[in-house]
Design a protein around this motif. Structure first.
Motif, PDB file in Angstrom:
ATOM      1  N   TYR A  50     -14.838  20.631  10.074  1.00  0.00           N
ATOM      2  CA  TYR A  50     -13.898  20.768   8.967  1.00  0.00           C
ATOM      3  C   TYR A  50     -13.888  22.238   8.531  1.00  0.00           C
ATOM      4  CZ  TYR A  50     -14.832  15.710   8.477  1.00  0.00           C
ATOM      5  OH  TYR A  50     -15.003  14.364   8.694  1.00  0.00           O
ATOM      6  N   SER A  52     -13.563  25.095   5.983  1.00  0.00           N
ATOM      7  CA  SER A  52     -13.716  25.220   4.537  1.00  0.00           C
ATOM      8  C   SER A  52     -12.549  26.024   3.976  1.00  0.00           C
ATOM      9  CB  SER A  52     -15.047  25.920   4.223  1.00  0.00           C
ATOM     10  OG  SER A  52     -15.143  26.204   2.858  1.00  0.00           O
ATOM     11  N   ASP A  73     -12.031  20.947   4.940  1.00  0.00           N
ATOM     12  CA  ASP A  73     -12.910  20.660   3.810  1.00  0.00           C
ATOM     13  C   ASP A  73     -12.250  21.259   2.586  1.00  0.00           C
ATOM     14  OD1 ASP A  73     -15.007  20.850   1.854  1.00  0.00           O
ATOM     15  OD2 ASP A  73     -15.693  22.715   2.788  1.00  0.00           O
ATOM     16  N   ASN A  96     -14.655  17.496  -1.109  1.00  0.00           N
ATOM     17  CA  ASN A  96     -15.954  17.772  -1.696  1.00  0.00           C
ATOM     18  C   ASN A  96     -15.784  18.372  -3.089  1.00  0.00           C
ATOM     19  OD1 ASN A  96     -17.765  17.041   0.495  1.00  0.00           O
ATOM     20  ND2 ASN A  96     -16.925  18.788   1.609  1.00  0.00           N
ATOM     21  N   GLU A 281     -18.909  22.014   8.314  1.00  0.00           N
ATOM     22  CA  GLU A 281     -17.743  22.526   7.609  1.00  0.00           C
ATOM     23  C   GLU A 281     -17.870  24.032   7.338  1.00  0.00           C
ATOM     24  OE1 GLU A 281     -17.803  19.548   4.502  1.00  0.00           O
ATOM     25  OE2 GLU A 281     -19.017  20.856   3.230  1.00  0.00           O
TER      26      GLU A 281
END
Length: 424
Positions: A50, A52, A73, A96, A281
């Motif tokens: 993923y 970021s 992410d 997140n 990530e």
């Protein structure tokens, strides 16, 4: 040290677009993505990466990463919407962060985006959103082991790192009563299914041994829970920048992702997580050296106790530079003297902390109008930039012979467009 950039081309870009300006090498970023995906693909288990988005939300970059097969992410609602616009598949996005509003959680559930729970109150909000959508939402749980992930020859620095790790505010401590209570609440929620664990333990991590040791309690918890995905976060260090750790000014090269992921894969197998997805990530790893920042010398001051070069790029567009993070600078545009001397480099802001380097060796004949490239500007530059005193910089993307302005420089009108009720 070679930088791999075409310095003549960089000087031409600065002449055409002015300075300060970021230059993005799209193919460098794509190579980094391909190398990471190749490392994951070489493991004996499924892997997922993923990107970021907070590291650099430039749409031109995000679109390329989505097309390359990376997931995303995100840590806010606007990042989630940006990731969807960039073409990341909803099932390849993970949400997140320590704060997620009920509206943001509902948006994630409607789009089948997995949320890694980082606040106990999120459980009820996710349950309501999933019930209203008539679905069972996959969720993850964020953990932290309370162990440091750095090394240094300075005992005081290590003691501070240990205290900081124990006081982590993201997620819940592994093996704790607090974690058991949160897991019980997730288990009781009829419309939630726990499928992943997540941990993100630092930034610019260059020593694999303490990171592996810190991840071990996370992997053990994942094995106990029997989850389908273990997300070890990012923070993988790159060789182009230096973060001094106490008295240690040479913390080593960047962390090699292929070697590190292989070690994590082996430990997961030992713990019985043979079929679980190994996810990560990273952000800095993918974009740090894919961008450089072009800046000109605006003033030269030779004082009894300091020799200053004042640049037109400051902490408003390079917020991470200084004594805590050292970047390389390369002079461009003409032949310079081979006589090197320590220069103090600062930005243009009327602000004492706007210093890029207290002392760095550069040609003695650098003067007003000369061009410098600040390397590794790809991570946390665009998103963390601001217009304190000076305007934000634009971004020029190069892709082979192609060259495009993909983010324009800020204007006075941009700064004041939010003013309300102004009549003159």
């Amino acid at each position: 040290m070679t930088t791999g950039w075409d310095e003549e081309r960089l000087a031409d870009i600065a002449g055409r677009h002015g300075t300060p300006v970021h230059v993005l090498d799209v193919r460098r970023a794509e190579r980094s993505a391909d190398e990471l995906l190749g490392a994951l693909g070489g493991l004996g288990r499924p892997g997922r990466a993923y990107y970021s988005v907070k590291t650099n939300y430039l749409p031109h970059l995000c679109e390329r990463f989505a097309a390359r097969g990376l997931g995303a992410d995100v840590v806010s609602g606007y990042e989630l919407r940006a990731a969807l616009r960039a073409g990341f598949a909803p099932g390849d996005i993970v949400f997140n962060g320590p704060v997620k509003t009920p509206e943001e959680l509902a948006l994630a559930v409607r789009n089948s985006v997995r949320v890694n729970i980082d606040g106990e109150h999120e459980i009820a909000a996710l349950e309501r959103a999933a019930a209203e959508a008539g679905t069972v939402a996959e969720v993850g749980i964020r953990l932290f082991p309370g162990l440091p992930v750095t090394a240094s020859d300075d005992p005081a620095f290590l003691a501070q790192a240990e205290r900081t790790a124990r006081r982590g505010r993201f997620g819940w401590p592994t093996g704790s009563g607090q974690l058991a209570r949160v897991l019980a609440a997730v288990d009781a929620a009829r419309h939630l299914s726990l499928t992943a664990v997540h941990a993100h333990l630092g930034s610019q991590i260059v020593h694999p041994e303490p990171l592996l040791a810190a991840l071990d309690p996370v992997l053990e918890e994942a094995a106990r829970l029997g989850v389908r995905e273990v997300n070890i976060g990012g923070g993988f260090g790159v060789p182009g920048i230096l973060r001094p750790r106490g008295t240690d000014r040479s913390p080593g090269p960047g962390l090699d992702p292929a070697t590190f992921l292989t070690a994590v894969d082996k430990r997961m197998t030992e713990l019985g997580l043979g079929d679980a997805v190994l996810a990560c990530e990273p952000g800095r790893l993918l974009v740090s050296d894919a961008m450089c920042l072009l800046t000109r010398v605006m003033s030269r001051k030779e004082l009894p106790d300091a020799r200053w070069l004042i640049l037109d790029a400051g902490h408003h567009i390079a917020p991470w530079t200084g004594t805590g993070e050292v970047h390389r600078f390369t002079p461009l545009g003409r032949e310079f003297s081979g006589d090197l001397t320590p220069w103090s480099l600062a930005g243009p802001l009327c602000y004492e902390a706007d210093v890029h380097a207290p002392a760095t060796d550069l040609p003695a004949d650098l003067g007003i109008g000369d061009l410098l490239a600040m390397h590794d500007s790809g991570a946390y530059s665009l998103g963390r930039s601001n217009n304190f005193i000076r305007l934000r910089a634009g971004v020029v993307a190069i892709d082979g012979e192609r060259e495009d302005l993909v983010w324009r420089a800020e204007t006075d009108e941009d700064v004041f467009r939010f003013a309300v009720g102004v009549t003159a």
